[in-house]
Design a protein around this motif. Structure first.
Motif, PDB file in Angstrom:
ATOM      1  N   SER A   1       0.823  -1.206   0.000  1.00  0.00           N
ATOM      2  CA  SER A   1       0.000   0.000   0.000  1.00  0.00           C
ATOM      3  C   SER A   1       0.858   1.257   0.000  1.00  0.00           C
ATOM      4  O   SER A   1       0.450   2.291  -0.524  1.00  0.00           O
ATOM      5  N   TYR A   2       2.067   1.188   0.587  1.00  0.00           N
ATOM      6  CA  TYR A   2       2.950   2.353   0.557  1.00  0.00           C
ATOM      7  C   TYR A   2       3.299   2.733  -0.877  1.00  0.00           C
ATOM      8  O   TYR A   2       3.495   3.908  -1.196  1.00  0.00           O
ATOM      9  N   SER A   3       3.366   1.744  -1.761  1.00  0.00           N
ATOM     10  CA  SER A   3       3.692   2.022  -3.162  1.00  0.00           C
ATOM     11  C   SER A   3       2.492   2.567  -3.922  1.00  0.00           C
ATOM     12  O   SER A   3       2.617   3.486  -4.739  1.00  0.00           O
ATOM     13  N   ALA A   4       1.327   2.000  -3.666  1.00  0.00           N
ATOM     14  CA  ALA A   4       0.138   2.386  -4.428  1.00  0.00           C
ATOM     15  C   ALA A   4      -0.537   3.633  -3.885  1.00  0.00           C
ATOM     16  O   ALA A   4      -1.134   4.409  -4.640  1.00  0.00           O
ATOM     17  N   LEU A   5      -0.450   3.840  -2.580  1.00  0.00           N
ATOM     18  CA  LEU A   5      -1.204   4.912  -1.937  1.00  0.00           C
ATOM     19  C   LEU A   5      -0.876   6.305  -2.481  1.00  0.00           C
ATOM     20  O   LEU A   5      -1.797   7.078  -2.785  1.00  0.00           O
ATOM     21  N   PRO A   6       0.399   6.684  -2.625  1.00  0.00           N
ATOM     22  CA  PRO A   6       0.679   8.042  -3.129  1.00  0.00           C
ATOM     23  C   PRO A   6       0.128   8.285  -4.528  1.00  0.00           C
ATOM     24  O   PRO A   6      -0.323   9.396  -4.837  1.00  0.00           O
ATOM     25  N   VAL A   7       0.146   7.262  -5.368  1.00  0.00           N
ATOM     26  CA  VAL A   7      -0.377   7.408  -6.726  1.00  0.00           C
ATOM     27  C   VAL A   7      -1.860   7.724  -6.683  1.00  0.00           C
ATOM     28  O   VAL A   7      -2.355   8.629  -7.374  1.00  0.00           O
ATOM     29  N   LEU A   8      -2.585   6.996  -5.844  1.00  0.00           N
ATOM     30  CA  LEU A   8      -4.023   7.192  -5.761  1.00  0.00           C
ATOM     31  C   LEU A   8      -4.373   8.518  -5.101  1.00  0.00           C
ATOM     32  O   LEU A   8      -5.212   9.281  -5.608  1.00  0.00           O
ATOM     33  N   THR A   9      -3.752   8.830  -3.978  1.00  0.00           N
ATOM     34  CA  THR A   9      -4.124  10.041  -3.246  1.00  0.00           C
ATOM     35  C   THR A   9      -3.810  11.304  -4.044  1.00  0.00           C
ATOM     36  O   THR A   9      -4.593  12.262  -4.038  1.00  0.00           O
ATOM     37  N   ARG A  10      -2.690  11.314  -4.740  1.00  0.00           N
ATOM     38  CA  ARG A  10      -2.358  12.501  -5.536  1.00  0.00           C
ATOM     39  C   ARG A  10      -3.348  12.699  -6.664  1.00  0.00           C
ATOM     40  O   ARG A  10      -3.746  13.839  -6.965  1.00  0.00           O
ATOM     41  N   ALA A  11      -3.753  11.614  -7.306  1.00  0.00           N
ATOM     42  CA  ALA A  11      -4.699  11.731  -8.414  1.00  0.00           C
ATOM     43  C   ALA A  11      -6.062  12.196  -7.914  1.00  0.00           C
ATOM     44  O   ALA A  11      -6.706  13.049  -8.535  1.00  0.00           O
ATOM     45  N   VAL A  12      -6.530  11.652  -6.774  1.00  0.00           N
ATOM     46  CA  VAL A  12      -7.822  12.065  -6.234  1.00  0.00           C
ATOM     47  C   VAL A  12      -7.785  13.539  -5.830  1.00  0.00           C
ATOM     48  O   VAL A  12      -8.708  14.307  -6.121  1.00  0.00           O
ATOM     49  N   THR A  13      -6.711  13.957  -5.160  1.00  0.00           N
ATOM     50  CA  THR A  13      -6.590  15.351  -4.732  1.00  0.00           C
ATOM     51  C   THR A  13      -6.583  16.301  -5.920  1.00  0.00           C
ATOM     52  O   THR A  13      -7.174  17.380  -5.878  1.00  0.00           O
ATOM     53  N   SER A  14      -5.925  15.896  -6.997  1.00  0.00           N
ATOM     54  CA  SER A  14      -5.845  16.738  -8.188  1.00  0.00           C
ATOM     55  C   SER A  14      -7.178  16.834  -8.917  1.00  0.00           C
ATOM     56  O   SER A  14      -7.591  17.916  -9.337  1.00  0.00           O
ATOM     57  N   GLU A  15      -7.878  15.711  -9.049  1.00  0.00           N
ATOM     58  CA  GLU A  15      -9.097  15.678  -9.848  1.00  0.00           C
ATOM     59  C   GLU A  15     -10.353  16.014  -9.049  1.00  0.00           C
ATOM     60  O   GLU A  15     -11.325  16.515  -9.605  1.00  0.00           O
ATOM     61  N   HIS A  16     -10.338  15.725  -7.760  1.00  0.00           N
ATOM     62  CA  HIS A  16     -11.515  15.951  -6.918  1.00  0.00           C
ATOM     63  C   HIS A  16     -11.096  16.624  -5.614  1.00  0.00           C
ATOM     64  O   HIS A  16     -11.102  15.996  -4.552  1.00  0.00           O
ATOM     65  N   PRO A  17     -10.719  17.897  -5.661  1.00  0.00           N
ATOM     66  CA  PRO A  17     -10.249  18.564  -4.441  1.00  0.00           C
ATOM     67  C   PRO A  17     -11.313  18.648  -3.359  1.00  0.00           C
ATOM     68  O   PRO A  17     -10.987  18.861  -2.191  1.00  0.00           O
ATOM     69  N   GLY A  18     -12.576  18.442  -3.719  1.00  0.00           N
ATOM     70  CA  GLY A  18     -13.637  18.464  -2.722  1.00  0.00           C
ATOM     71  C   GLY A  18     -13.800  17.165  -1.961  1.00  0.00           C
ATOM     72  O   GLY A  18     -14.597  17.089  -1.023  1.00  0.00           O
ATOM     73  N   ILE A  19     -13.072  16.130  -2.348  1.00  0.00           N
ATOM     74  CA  ILE A  19     -13.148  14.850  -1.643  1.00  0.00           C
ATOM     75  C   ILE A  19     -12.037  14.784  -0.607  1.00  0.00           C
ATOM     76  O   ILE A  19     -10.864  14.970  -0.922  1.00  0.00           O
ATOM     77  N   GLU A  20     -12.410  14.518   0.625  1.00  0.00           N
ATOM     78  CA  GLU A  20     -11.445  14.367   1.711  1.00  0.00           C
ATOM     79  C   GLU A  20     -11.124  12.884   1.892  1.00  0.00           C
ATOM     80  O   GLU A  20     -11.991  12.087   2.247  1.00  0.00           O
ATOM     81  N   LEU A  21      -9.886  12.524   1.623  1.00  0.00           N
ATOM     82  CA  LEU A  21      -9.430  11.150   1.867  1.00  0.00           C
ATOM     83  C   LEU A  21      -8.869  11.077   3.280  1.00  0.00           C
ATOM     84  O   LEU A  21      -7.870  11.729   3.593  1.00  0.00           O
ATOM     85  N   VAL A  22      -9.498  10.289   4.125  1.00  0.00           N
ATOM     86  CA  VAL A  22      -9.037  10.106   5.492  1.00  0.00           C
ATOM     87  C   VAL A  22      -8.241   8.792   5.527  1.00  0.00           C
ATOM     88  O   VAL A  22      -8.801   7.712   5.380  1.00  0.00           O
ATOM     89  N   LEU A  23      -6.929   8.903   5.708  1.00  0.00           N
ATOM     90  CA  LEU A  23      -6.044   7.740   5.628  1.00  0.00           C
ATOM     91  C   LEU A  23      -5.824   7.147   7.011  1.00  0.00           C
ATOM     92  O   LEU A  23      -5.419   7.845   7.934  1.00  0.00           O
TER      93      LEU A  23
END
Length: 301
Positions: free
Chosen positions: A102-124
């Motif tokens: 998950s350490y490898s996959a997580l940054p890829v996913l979180t950065r893309a979500v933050t960029s495309e959907h800034p209104g979505i709060e990802l609570v990790l």
């Protein structure tokens, strides 16, 4: 006081500087002129001084202009928020993770979500291992998590990584000079591993592989995360069976060696979610994950 009337008022007030307001206000039956007259009637004041040659804001009009702009901006923001919520572009998604995969996959996913959907709060939520994540997703206290296959009924899952197990050991260990190491050679070695109570898929796979090699591994110490585990390996506390992604963790005095044999476990690592979760925000995150974390070509499920 209707917003469309305010909008007409602001439009005319802002056009005064361009010399077009007089022409627009003198078209008696134009929709814009009607909006302003209805607004003046509603407020009980004149907002413009009109002559045959000019149109100017009255004191009341000047007083109204700033709050009118603010109300229109707030209404526009509210409209965008509602539309974004409908499309799943705002909301809160809890995501559980643990381990090197998950350490490898997580940054890829979180950065893309933050960029495309800034209104979505990802609570990790860290240190949420595969078994624990699966249980929490099923009970509804977690929206999304990295899980191992197979998953229980009612859980959706999509594989995002394939992880072959390997061995982490101190660089001073005699086996560190080997090109690869068989499980059977580890029968007398101490192991560092994840806690039994947390439902680690890596620990389960390691225990099963050792059992098939004819021995029960001796657990010297448990570690809450991959970094701590590898630090303990480097300190000489024991060896560790880890996934290939653990190589991305650079710690001194730790080396990685392939495990010998054609039957070395390969773990499919998946994103899991509750099938009945109707969250539009979760659906948006899953769409992003489909694109940025595609299913590996070597997965055949």
């Amino acid at each position: 006081m209707e917003l469309r009337h305010l909008s007409g008022f602001v439009a005319v007030a802002e056009e005064l500087h361009f010399g077009r307001a007089a022409d627009r206000l003198h078209i008696a039956q134009s929709p814009l002129s009607q909006q302003i007259r209805l607004l003046e009637r509603d407020l009980g004041v004149r907002l413009f001084d009109r002559t045959t040659r000019s149109v100017q804001l009255t004191a009341a009009g000047r007083a109204l202009l700033k709050p009118a702009r603010r109300l229109l901006a707030e209404a526009s923001a509210a409209r965008r928020t509602v539309q974004a919520a409908h499309l799943g572009e705002v909301g809160r998604v809890t995501l559980g993770f643990a381990g090197a995969s998950s350490y490898s996959a997580l940054p890829v996913l979180t950065r893309a979500v933050t960029s495309e959907h800034p209104g979505i709060e990802l609570v990790l939520e860290g240190q949420t291992y595969a078994g624990e994540a699966l249980g929490r997703i099923a009970e509804g206290s977690l929206d999304l998590g990295f899980v191992a296959l197979p998953v229980r009924r009612g859980i959706g899952a999509r594989v995002v990584r394939m992880e072959r197990l390997q061995l982490a050991l101190p660089d001073s260990h005699p086996l560190a000079d080997r090109a690869e190491v068989a499980f059977a050679e580890l029968a007398r070695e101490p192991f560092v591993t994840f806690p039994l109570s947390r439902g680690s898929a890596v620990r389960e796979a390691m225990m099963q592989a050792c059992h098939e090699a004819g021995f029960a591994p001796r657990i010297a110490q448990e570690a809450p995360d991959s970094y701590t585990m590898l630090a303990l390996v480097g300190a000489g506390v024991g060896l560790a069976v880890v996934v290939e992604s653990a190589r991305n963790i650079q710690l001194g005095h730790v080396v990685f060696r392939p495990l010998a044999g054609d039957d070395v476990p390969v773990l499919p690592i998946a994103l899991g979610w509750r099938s009945g979760n109707q969250s539009a925000a979760l659906a948006a995150v899953l769409r992003v994950a489909d694109r940025v974390l595609p299913t590996p070509a070597d997965f055949h499920g």
